[in-house]
Design a protein around this motif. Sequence first.
Motif, mmCIF file in Angstrom:
data_model
loop_
_atom_site.group_PDB
_atom_site.id
_atom_site.type_symbol
_atom_site.label_atom_id
_atom_site.label_comp_id
_atom_site.label_asym_id
_atom_site.label_seq_id
_atom_site.Cartn_x
_atom_site.Cartn_y
_atom_site.Cartn_z
ATOM 1 N N ASP A 151 -8.594 -0.433 -9.092
ATOM 2 C CA ASP A 151 -7.446 -0.330 -9.992
ATOM 3 C C ASP A 151 -6.220 0.161 -9.211
ATOM 4 O O ASP A 151 -6.285 1.167 -8.502
ATOM 5 C CB ASP A 151 -7.729 0.632 -11.146
ATOM 6 C CG ASP A 151 -8.787 0.112 -12.097
ATOM 7 O OD1 ASP A 151 -9.049 -1.114 -12.109
ATOM 8 O OD2 ASP A 151 -9.355 0.941 -12.834
ATOM 9 N N ARG A 152 -5.119 -0.526 -9.380
ATOM 10 C CA ARG A 152 -3.893 -0.170 -8.660
ATOM 11 C C ARG A 152 -3.277 1.079 -9.243
ATOM 12 O O ARG A 152 -3.127 1.201 -10.449
ATOM 13 C CB ARG A 152 -2.919 -1.336 -8.700
ATOM 14 C CG ARG A 152 -3.461 -2.517 -7.931
ATOM 15 C CD ARG A 152 -2.580 -3.708 -7.995
ATOM 16 N NE ARG A 152 -3.168 -4.765 -7.170
ATOM 17 C CZ ARG A 152 -2.609 -5.936 -6.981
ATOM 18 N NH1 ARG A 152 -1.449 -6.219 -7.546
ATOM 19 N NH2 ARG A 152 -3.202 -6.827 -6.233
ATOM 20 N N LYS A 153 -2.909 2.003 -8.344
ATOM 21 C CA LYS A 153 -2.291 3.259 -8.748
ATOM 22 C C LYS A 153 -0.786 3.257 -8.500
ATOM 23 O O LYS A 153 -0.051 3.922 -9.206
ATOM 24 C CB LYS A 153 -2.929 4.423 -7.991
ATOM 25 C CG LYS A 153 -4.394 4.644 -8.330
ATOM 26 C CD LYS A 153 -4.953 5.771 -7.464
ATOM 27 C CE LYS A 153 -6.311 6.170 -7.928
ATOM 28 N NZ LYS A 153 -6.294 7.261 -8.876
ATOM 29 N N THR A 154 -0.350 2.561 -7.452
ATOM 30 C CA THR A 154 1.066 2.535 -7.089
ATOM 31 C C THR A 154 1.467 1.126 -6.691
ATOM 32 O O THR A 154 0.626 0.301 -6.350
ATOM 33 C CB THR A 154 1.368 3.476 -5.897
ATOM 34 O OG1 THR A 154 0.665 3.002 -4.742
ATOM 35 C CG2 THR A 154 0.977 4.910 -6.196
ATOM 36 N N VAL A 155 2.771 0.886 -6.705
ATOM 37 C CA VAL A 155 3.344 -0.372 -6.222
ATOM 38 C C VAL A 155 4.518 -0.001 -5.332
ATOM 39 O O VAL A 155 5.322 0.862 -5.667
ATOM 40 C CB VAL A 155 3.829 -1.260 -7.390
ATOM 41 C CG1 VAL A 155 4.494 -2.526 -6.866
ATOM 42 C CG2 VAL A 155 2.678 -1.601 -8.303
ATOM 43 N N GLY A 156 4.603 -0.659 -4.200
ATOM 44 C CA GLY A 156 5.638 -0.345 -3.221
ATOM 45 C C GLY A 156 7.016 -0.849 -3.589
ATOM 46 O O GLY A 156 7.208 -1.571 -4.556
ATOM 47 N N SER A 157 7.952 -0.480 -2.768
ATOM 48 C CA SER A 157 9.359 -0.836 -2.936
ATOM 49 C C SER A 157 9.684 -2.104 -2.137
ATOM 50 O O SER A 157 9.113 -2.338 -1.080
ATOM 51 C CB SER A 157 10.207 0.330 -2.427
ATOM 52 O OG SER A 157 11.567 -0.035 -2.365
ATOM 53 N N PRO A 158 10.650 -2.898 -2.599
ATOM 54 C CA PRO A 158 11.018 -4.106 -1.860
ATOM 55 C C PRO A 158 11.929 -3.854 -0.655
ATOM 56 O O PRO A 158 12.127 -4.751 0.151
ATOM 57 C CB PRO A 158 11.734 -4.958 -2.907
ATOM 58 C CG PRO A 158 12.269 -3.985 -3.887
ATOM 59 C CD PRO A 158 11.293 -2.840 -3.913
ATOM 60 N N ARG A 159 12.480 -2.661 -0.512
ATOM 61 C CA ARG A 159 13.414 -2.398 0.586
ATOM 62 C C ARG A 159 13.211 -0.974 1.104
ATOM 63 O O ARG A 159 13.796 -0.046 0.562
ATOM 64 C CB ARG A 159 14.845 -2.610 0.130
ATOM 65 C CG ARG A 159 15.112 -4.046 -0.344
ATOM 66 C CD ARG A 159 16.541 -4.249 -0.762
ATOM 67 N NE ARG A 159 17.462 -4.221 0.352
ATOM 68 C CZ ARG A 159 17.678 -5.222 1.196
ATOM 69 N NH1 ARG A 159 17.015 -6.344 1.063
ATOM 70 N NH2 ARG A 159 18.544 -5.115 2.169
ATOM 71 N N ILE A 160 12.439 -0.848 2.169
ATOM 72 C CA ILE A 160 12.185 0.468 2.746
ATOM 73 C C ILE A 160 12.642 0.472 4.206
ATOM 74 O O ILE A 160 12.088 -0.246 5.041
ATOM 75 C CB ILE A 160 10.693 0.840 2.665
ATOM 76 C CG1 ILE A 160 10.235 0.819 1.214
ATOM 77 C CG2 ILE A 160 10.446 2.211 3.303
ATOM 78 C CD1 ILE A 160 8.747 1.013 1.028
#
Length: 187
Positions: A151-160
Amino acid sequence: MSNPGPRWWLLTLISSGVVILLSAGCGGDGAPTSSTAPTLSAPTQAPSTLMSSGQDQRQAVEAAYTQFWPRSLAVPNSPEDTWRDAMAALAVDPQLSTTLEAMRRNKLVGVKPYGDVTTRINSVDVRGDQATVQDCQDGSRSGQADATTGDRKTVGSPRIPIHAQMVRDMADGRWKVSQLDYPGGPC
């Protein structure tokens, strides 16, 4: 578990050293590439003695940097006693130790990385046996998942924004990540 938000996720990734991000140019000079099929085999890179031009060196640095990310996603799915050798093919201390410690912490709390990332390298500065890579990575198709359920807990950012220090390993002539810095702000 509730999602504490993207800022928490970014800070977790920064502190863990296993930020999941990758390749071509944040307003730069190439198309983004995806790292959907990570491999644990040795990276393919010609020995530095065969590369003479600055462009060859830049390409070797970019390749080594780009290969670091899918490897850091794949390695936690293998037995822990193989992690050091797998990551040492692409990283040296202090980043090697930082990454391995983050993988151990994540394992202890029951999370693992998922997905793939895209690097968008906007500059590479090679000076002798050291190089700096500036990247604006897209981690929006990656994050952390429960190690047991998936199960996914987090989702990343498109611009890091990421600034990577690279060194040429004198033992094998390969470029390797020596430190990752996350300056924050826009990219």
